[in-house]
Design an enzyme around this catalytic site. Structure first.
Site, PDB file in Angstrom:
ATOM      1  CE1 TYR A 134      -6.561  25.855 197.932  1.00  0.00           C
ATOM      2  CE2 TYR A 134      -6.963  28.539 198.293  1.00  0.00           C
ATOM      3  CZ  TYR A 134      -6.863  27.317 197.546  1.00  0.00           C
ATOM      4  OH  TYR A 134      -6.803  27.455 196.144  1.00  0.00           O
ATOM      5  CG  HIS A 158      -9.563  24.007 193.922  1.00  0.00           C
ATOM      6  ND1 HIS A 158      -8.718  24.849 193.583  1.00  0.00           N
ATOM      7  CD2 HIS A 158      -9.816  24.546 195.076  1.00  0.00           C
ATOM      8  CE1 HIS A 158      -8.324  25.742 194.309  1.00  0.00           C
ATOM      9  NE2 HIS A 158      -9.287  25.472 195.326  1.00  0.00           N
ATOM     10  CE  LYS A 218      -5.359  34.745 187.089  1.00  0.00           C
ATOM     11  NZ  LYS A 218      -6.328  34.810 188.173  1.00  0.00           N
ATOM     12  NE  ARG A 277      -4.660  25.954 194.345  1.00  0.00           N
ATOM     13  CZ  ARG A 277      -3.480  26.612 194.037  1.00  0.00           C
ATOM     14  NH1 ARG A 277      -2.044  26.027 193.953  1.00  0.00           N
ATOM     15  NH2 ARG A 277      -3.483  28.093 194.367  1.00  0.00           N
ATOM     16  CG  HIS A 327      -3.089  31.883 197.383  1.00  0.00           C
ATOM     17  ND1 HIS A 327      -3.292  31.062 198.382  1.00  0.00           N
ATOM     18  CD2 HIS A 327      -3.643  31.425 196.306  1.00  0.00           C
ATOM     19  CE1 HIS A 327      -4.030  29.981 197.951  1.00  0.00           C
ATOM     20  NE2 HIS A 327      -4.517  30.273 196.795  1.00  0.00           N
ATOM     21  NE  ARG A 361      -4.163  29.129 190.776  1.00  0.00           N
ATOM     22  CZ  ARG A 361      -3.015  29.650 191.301  1.00  0.00           C
ATOM     23  NH1 ARG A 361      -1.627  29.419 190.799  1.00  0.00           N
ATOM     24  NH2 ARG A 361      -3.290  30.821 191.974  1.00  0.00           N
TER      25      ARG A 361
END
Length: 281
Positions: A262, A227, A162, A230, A253, A140
């Site tokens: 994607y 993005h 996260k 990516r 993910h 990212r």
């Protein structure tokens, strides 16, 4: 039920809460921007279920895309939940999952190569290398700060986001280019992609610099944003490996369903597949 306003104090408390949850800086900024827009629309009125629903209707009336509306409603519902006012939350729009992507926003490999050439012709070595790094690893844009001299030497970067940690392998050729650039810039330790003042590149700056390549590269600006690099990585990786589980791990993910998004084909490709069915006489 007590009246609930969303002012500067509530915003500060919620911002602190989001940071404690280790939300990405860009995510926090986006949530606060949407909540601030709702607060300004309230114009001093207390939050009610009716007003929250009216804002939802206004967004639709203004012609906002369903995904955009849901993003703004998610931000609003988040702070309402934080404030203990779940009774004012509104339902998101129900959106049927698309079977294909909009080809007008699809960045092709040849367009990517033209962007690199434009950056090279403009003497923007840092930008060219940054585009290659994102596209060759699938990171990212917010994770570019994890590309360090140490990572280039080790051939892998550790991404922390996260509360999760994942390792990204860096191609040997990319490592050599990163180290060569770092040496040229006299960067011996730490982050490689820095501003002239020594700070990390911001998402906005990267976005702006990428847009500056569009005209010379002959690529539509609607296709040029971090993005999409990516996304190009994901499509290329899957076509080479046909391994969606490994791709999900590389992209970070938690669900393969996210990765599938994607890999949707464009509308043009979808039509070709329909024509190959041979069901029209």
């Amino acid at each position: 039920m007590r009246e609930q306003h969303i002012g500067s104090r509530e915003m500060r408390d919620y911002q602190k809460h989001l940071r404690q949850e280790e939300r990405a800086a860009a995510t926090v900024e986006k949530y606060l921007r949407d909540i601030r827009a709702f607060s300004m629309w309230l114009n001093g009125r207390a939050v009610t279920k009716e007003l929250a629903f009216a804002w939802k209707e206004k967004l639709l009336k203004d012609g906002r895309a369903p995904m955009t509306v849901n993003g703004k409603l998610s931000a609003l519902n988040g702070i309402l939940r934080f404030l203990g006012r779940e009774d004012c939350q509104v339902r998101l729009l129900s959106i049927q999952r698309m079977a294909f992507r909009d080809s007008s926003r699809e960045l092709t490999r040849s367009e990517y190569q033209r962007l690199l050439c434009a950056a090279r012709d403009q003497g923007r070595e840092r930008l060219e290398l940054l585009l290659e790094t994102i596209c060759a690893t699938g990171i990212r844009v917010s994770e570019a700060r994890c590309i360090t001299v140490e990572a280039a030497r080790a051939g892998r970067a550790e991404i922390r986001l996260k509360g999760k940690i994942r390792s990204i392998l860096l191609p040997n050729k990319l490592c050599r280019k990163l180290l060569k650039y770092a040496k040229k810039q006299k960067i011996t330790l730490g982050k490689i992609f820095l501003t002239q003042s020594g700070t990390s590149l911001s998402r906005k700056q990267i976005w702006r610099e990428m847009k500056g390549l569009c005209k010379q590269a002959g690529v539509e600006p609607s296709k040029v944003f971090p993005h999409n690099l990516r996304h190009l990585f994901a499509v290329t990786f899957y076509r080479a490996t046909r391994d969606i589980v490994s791709l999900a791990d590389v992209l970070g993910h938690s669900s393969v369903n996210t990765t599938r998004i994607y890999l949707m084909t464009t509308g043009t490709e979808h039509v070709r597949r329909l024509e190959r069915l041979g069901l029209i006489s």
